[in-house]
Design a protein around this motif. Structure first.
Motif, PDB file in Angstrom:
ATOM      1  N   ASP A   1       0.211  -1.275   0.006  1.00 44.46           N
ATOM      2  CA  ASP A   1      -0.504   0.063  -0.458  1.00 44.46           C
ATOM      3  C   ASP A   1       0.670   1.197  -0.252  1.00 44.46           C
ATOM      4  O   ASP A   1       0.262   2.836  -0.448  1.00 44.46           O
ATOM      5  N   TYR A   2       2.211   1.535   0.496  1.00 47.40           N
ATOM      6  CA  TYR A   2       2.721   2.612   0.129  1.00 47.40           C
ATOM      7  C   TYR A   2       3.125   3.268  -1.061  1.00 47.40           C
ATOM      8  O   TYR A   2       3.274   2.333  -1.838  1.00 47.40           O
ATOM      9  N   GLY A   3       3.011   4.059  -1.658  1.00 41.71           N
ATOM     10  CA  GLY A   3       3.610   5.077  -2.382  1.00 41.71           C
ATOM     11  C   GLY A   3       2.764   6.179  -2.748  1.00 41.71           C
ATOM     12  O   GLY A   3       2.362   6.670  -2.062  1.00 41.71           O
ATOM     13  N   ASN A   4       2.671   6.711  -3.904  1.00 42.51           N
ATOM     14  CA  ASN A   4       1.991   7.341  -4.651  1.00 42.51           C
ATOM     15  C   ASN A   4       0.029   7.169  -4.521  1.00 42.51           C
ATOM     16  O   ASN A   4      -0.098   6.665  -5.414  1.00 42.51           O
ATOM     17  N   TYR A   5      -0.715   8.383  -4.492  1.00 42.38           N
ATOM     18  CA  TYR A   5      -1.423   8.757  -3.931  1.00 42.38           C
ATOM     19  C   TYR A   5      -1.845   9.388  -4.837  1.00 42.38           C
ATOM     20  O   TYR A   5      -1.377  11.103  -4.663  1.00 42.38           O
ATOM     21  N   THR A   6      -3.085   9.899  -5.899  1.00 42.18           N
ATOM     22  CA  THR A   6      -3.664  11.778  -6.791  1.00 42.18           C
ATOM     23  C   THR A   6      -4.953  11.821  -6.001  1.00 42.18           C
ATOM     24  O   THR A   6      -6.055  10.566  -6.632  1.00 42.18           O
ATOM     25  N   CYS A   7      -5.383  12.135  -5.479  1.00 49.71           N
ATOM     26  CA  CYS A   7      -6.081  13.179  -5.348  1.00 49.71           C
ATOM     27  C   CYS A   7      -6.763  14.381  -6.828  1.00 49.71           C
ATOM     28  O   CYS A   7      -6.320  15.067  -6.860  1.00 49.71           O
TER      29      CYS A   7
END
Length: 337
Positions: free
Chosen positions: A283-289
């Protein structure tokens, strides 16, 4: 020229004598110089006006006239208007009362007197004032940012009312505009409730309101990344401003996320929260809103990272303080500082 004035004066006197021949005797009035300046009475529409005329025993005939119309001749009422009557106190007063005064009552009123020598008059000009009334105002309006806006506010009254505008924000300062308020290139901070006030000091000012909604594309104003160990709940938060209210989406790499087992997405007005209930290494990493409405789209990157990996709370990369100290120590040894 002098002869003409004397002739006009004689004709006016003769006219009063002819009128007063119709008036019954026995009702005296205080004689007044015919050359006296006209008095003014100011009254508000709907109120009762009393035009005073006082009597004595030196005259024999009296009447009330409005322009060229006889209202009363002695005690005989010639007017058909039910709002008009006499106010008398024995033989001392011969005053005219007009109830529920309206604008068409405005004009000159004459208390006409017959004395033994010549006719005399007491003249009053009745001024009728009308409170300010806003009879037409713009409807509430929705516009896009940058558009030109004109708000209108039309009012009537006597005297003519003054019209002022305010935007009811915390300062509520007066705006430059009268019947029409022009806003060139309206901005989002100019949205709100506009007050139009019409006043002429006759009564309480009349006030109407116009709501102006300004649409603009989303702007992401705040993001919150998360430093979360394995097995705990990770929470990412994204807040945006926009009109209309923005819609939100979450992405991990190119994949759009939805409410599934282990992932919970909540939208609370202009804020969205992504919750990962049981964080794993994957689950670690980059997320985009992504925030969007019909006027535009804006996105922001957030990070879910394990403790000690050097990601700051806003999602930008950084090197931890301990790593910097270690590198500084090696450099100092290398250069023998």
């Amino acid at each position: 020229m002098q002869v003409g004035r004397k002739s006009c004066w004689r004709q006016l006197q003769a006219s009063f004598f002819r009128l007063l021949c119709l008036i019954p005797t026995g009702f005296p009035v205080r004689s007044v110089d015919m050359q006296r300046a006209t008095d003014n009475i100011t009254i508000r529409q709907g109120d009762t006006a009393i035009i005073r005329c006082y009597v004595d025993d030196k005259v024999s005939r009296v009447a009330w006239l409005n322009r060229s119309n006889i209202i009363f001749a002695g005690q005989d009422k010639w007017s058909l208007d039910p709002r008009v009557d006499l106010v008398t106190k024995g033989q001392l007063e011969y005053s005219l009362r007009i109830q529920k005064v309206d604008v068409y009552d405005e004009g000159s009123y004459t208390c006409s007197i017959q004395t033994k020598q010549q006719p005399k008059t007491s003249q009053v000009y009745l001024i009728v004032q009308v409170p300010a009334n806003i009879y037409k105002v713009s409807d509430d309006i929705v516009v896009n940012e940058g558009s030109n806006v004109t708000l209108s506010c039309l009012a009537s009254g006597r005297p003519d009312p003054a019209i002022t505008w305010r935007l009811l924000n915390p300062s509520a300062e007066p705006l430059d505009g009268e019947e029409y308020l022009d806003i060139i290139g309206v901005m989002r901070n100019q949205a709100g409730r506009y007050e139009c006030k019409a006043s002429n000091d006759v009564a309480t000012p009349d006030v109407k309101y116009v709501n102006v909604v300004v649409n603009y594309p989303p702007t992401i104003k705040k993001t919150q990344s998360s430093e979360t160990p394995v097995g705990r709940m990770g929470v990412l938060q994204c807040e945006a401003t926009a009109v209309p209210t923005p819609e939100f989406e979450w992405y991990r790499d190119e994949k759009r996320l939805s409410n599934t087992q282990g992932i919970n997405i909540q939208i609370l007005g202009t804020t969205t929260v992504l919750m990962i209930t049981n964080v794993t290494e994957e689950d670690y990493g980059n997320y985009t809103c992504v925030a969007s409405n019909r006027l535009g789209v804006q996105n922001a990157s957030l990070f879910l990272y394990r403790p000690g990996t050097g990601r700051d709370i806003s999602g930008s990369t950084c090197v931890s303080q301990s790593l910097w100290l270690l590198l500084a120590s090696f450099a100092c040894l290398f250069f023998k500082c």
